[in-house]
Motif scaffolding. Structure first.
Motif, short mmCIF file in Angstrom:
data_model
loop_
_atom_site.label_atom_id
_atom_site.label_comp_id
_atom_site.label_asym_id
_atom_site.label_seq_id
_atom_site.Cartn_x
_atom_site.Cartn_y
_atom_site.Cartn_z
N ARG A 1 35.31 53.75 46.63
CA ARG A 1 36.63 53.28 46.21
C ARG A 1 37.67 53.40 47.32
NH1 ARG A 1 37.15 54.04 39.89
NH2 ARG A 1 34.96 54.08 39.41
N GLN A 2 37.29 54.04 48.41
CA GLN A 2 38.28 54.19 49.48
C GLN A 2 38.59 52.84 50.10
OE1 GLN A 2 35.20 55.45 49.68
NE2 GLN A 2 34.28 54.90 51.62
N GLY A 3 39.85 52.67 50.42
CA GLY A 3 40.27 51.43 51.06
C GLY A 3 40.34 50.27 50.09
N LYS A 4 41.08 49.30 50.46
CA LYS A 4 41.23 48.10 49.63
C LYS A 4 40.14 47.11 50.02
CE LYS A 4 45.04 48.29 47.09
NZ LYS A 4 45.09 47.97 45.71
N ARG A 5 39.38 46.70 49.05
CA ARG A 5 38.38 45.65 49.27
C ARG A 5 38.80 44.44 48.45
NH1 ARG A 5 33.30 47.44 51.40
NH2 ARG A 5 33.12 49.68 51.33
N SER A 6 38.54 43.29 49.01
CA SER A 6 38.85 42.08 48.26
C SER A 6 37.84 41.91 47.13
CB SER A 6 38.82 40.85 49.18
OG SER A 6 37.49 40.50 49.49
N ARG A 7 38.18 41.10 46.18
CA ARG A 7 37.29 40.80 45.06
C ARG A 7 35.94 40.29 45.57
NH1 ARG A 7 39.04 40.04 40.01
NH2 ARG A 7 37.64 39.02 38.53
N TYR A 8 36.00 39.41 46.57
CA TYR A 8 34.77 38.81 47.10
C TYR A 8 33.94 39.82 47.88
CZ TYR A 8 36.67 34.50 45.38
OH TYR A 8 37.16 33.53 44.55
N GLU A 9 34.59 40.76 48.54
CA GLU A 9 33.83 41.82 49.23
C GLU A 9 33.09 42.67 48.21
OE1 GLU A 9 35.87 43.47 53.16
OE2 GLU A 9 37.30 43.32 51.50
N LEU A 10 33.75 43.00 47.11
CA LEU A 10 33.11 43.79 46.06
C LEU A 10 31.91 43.04 45.47
CD1 LEU A 10 36.19 45.24 44.15
CD2 LEU A 10 34.54 46.51 45.53
N ILE A 11 32.14 41.77 45.17
CA ILE A 11 31.06 40.96 44.59
C ILE A 11 29.87 40.92 45.55
CG2 ILE A 11 30.39 38.62 43.91
CD1 ILE A 11 33.32 38.28 42.88
N GLY A 12 30.13 40.68 46.83
CA GLY A 12 29.06 40.63 47.83
C GLY A 12 28.32 41.95 47.94
N LEU A 13 29.05 43.03 47.94
CA LEU A 13 28.44 44.36 48.03
C LEU A 13 27.54 44.62 46.82
CD1 LEU A 13 28.25 47.08 49.50
CD2 LEU A 13 30.27 47.81 48.22
N ILE A 14 28.04 44.29 45.64
CA ILE A 14 27.25 44.50 44.41
C ILE A 14 26.00 43.64 44.42
CG2 ILE A 14 27.25 44.21 41.90
CD1 ILE A 14 30.30 44.95 42.06
N LYS B 1 33.66 36.41 38.94
CA LYS B 1 34.80 35.52 39.23
C LYS B 1 35.60 35.19 37.98
CE LYS B 1 33.69 31.95 41.62
NZ LYS B 1 33.04 30.85 42.34
N ASP B 2 35.06 35.51 36.80
CA ASP B 2 35.78 35.27 35.55
C ASP B 2 36.89 36.31 35.42
OD1 ASP B 2 36.64 35.28 32.86
OD2 ASP B 2 34.72 34.44 32.20
N GLU B 3 38.12 35.89 35.61
CA GLU B 3 39.24 36.83 35.65
C GLU B 3 39.67 37.31 34.27
OE1 GLU B 3 42.36 35.62 38.30
OE2 GLU B 3 40.95 35.46 39.97
N VAL B 4 39.15 36.70 33.21
CA VAL B 4 39.40 37.24 31.87
C VAL B 4 38.44 38.40 31.63
CG1 VAL B 4 39.33 36.73 29.40
CG2 VAL B 4 40.22 35.01 30.99
N LEU B 5 37.21 38.22 32.01
CA LEU B 5 36.20 39.26 31.83
C LEU B 5 36.41 40.42 32.80
CD1 LEU B 5 33.79 39.51 29.95
CD2 LEU B 5 32.37 38.45 31.68
N PHE B 6 36.77 40.10 34.02
CA PHE B 6 37.02 41.11 35.05
C PHE B 6 38.39 40.84 35.66
CE2 PHE B 6 32.43 40.67 34.75
CZ PHE B 6 32.05 41.99 34.59
N SER B 7 39.41 41.40 35.03
CA SER B 7 40.78 41.10 35.45
C SER B 7 41.19 41.82 36.73
CB SER B 7 41.75 41.45 34.32
OG SER B 7 41.61 42.81 33.96
N THR B 8 40.53 42.92 37.03
CA THR B 8 40.89 43.68 38.24
C THR B 8 39.64 44.03 39.03
OG1 THR B 8 40.67 45.82 37.15
CG2 THR B 8 42.85 44.75 37.01
#
Length: 174
Positions: free
Chosen positions: A105-118, A80-87
């Motif tokens: 990488r296919q499709g657009k995932r929201s930041r929170y979807e990526l975080i949850g998946l990881i 969630k730190d947008e300086v550390l992870f800007s994109t």
């Protein structure tokens, strides 16, 4: 009617005798246990109840794998730190380079979807990978100066998570 009163009186007498016996046994029990401050016992019990109700689940919970539970807590905060992870791409790169988690990488995932998946995928890491990652992330998150330096380095085009992790690991082993 008189017989009825005698019967009731006998029942009452029996109850009184039972009560007397109970009180005698209770007194004997208390004396035998040598409870010096019996009058303090109710307050001690109230305090115990009060304190046990304020316990959090975390204090009672014993994790079968504390490393995974550490990551579940620390990774979202870092991502969630947008300086550390800007994109979102920077989150994906971290997941692939550091965690070894292949991210679709296919499709657009929201930041929170990526975080949850990881976070969900951390369960697939080996114990040694988990331990190493937890040690490094502990070093990063518990040291504001270290975190500030990583954020500075992050703006450099040649920044590499693998190199950063290796440097942190080398410092740990020294």
């Amino acid at each position: 009617m008189a017989d009825m009163n005698i019967l009731l009186n006998n029942k009452k007498k029996d109850e009184i005798y039972k009560s007397i016996e109970f009180i005698e046994e209770l007194i004997w029990l208390i004396d035998s246990k040598k409870i010096s401050k019996l009058k303090d016992t109710p307050q001690l019990m109230r305090d115990l109840l009060k304190n046990s109700q304020s316990l959090t689940v975390a204090e009672e919970f014993k994790s079968p794998n504390p490393n995974i539970h550490f990551l579940i807590g620390v990774l979202p905060r870092l991502f969630k730190d947008e300086v550390l992870f800007s994109t979102n791409l920077s989150i994906i790169e971290f997941a692939e380079d550091v965690l070894g988690i292949k991210m679709p990488r296919q499709g657009k995932r929201s930041r929170y979807e990526l975080i949850g998946l990881i976070v969900c995928e951390t369960d697939t890491l080996s114990d040694s990978e988990l331990e190493n990652l937890v040690n490094v992330l502990t070093k990063v998150t518990s040291n504001e100066e270290q975190l500030r330096k990583i954020k500075e380095d992050r703006t450099n085009n040649n920044f590499s998570w693998n190199e950063t992790i290796q440097k942190l690991t080398e410092r740990k082993n020294e």
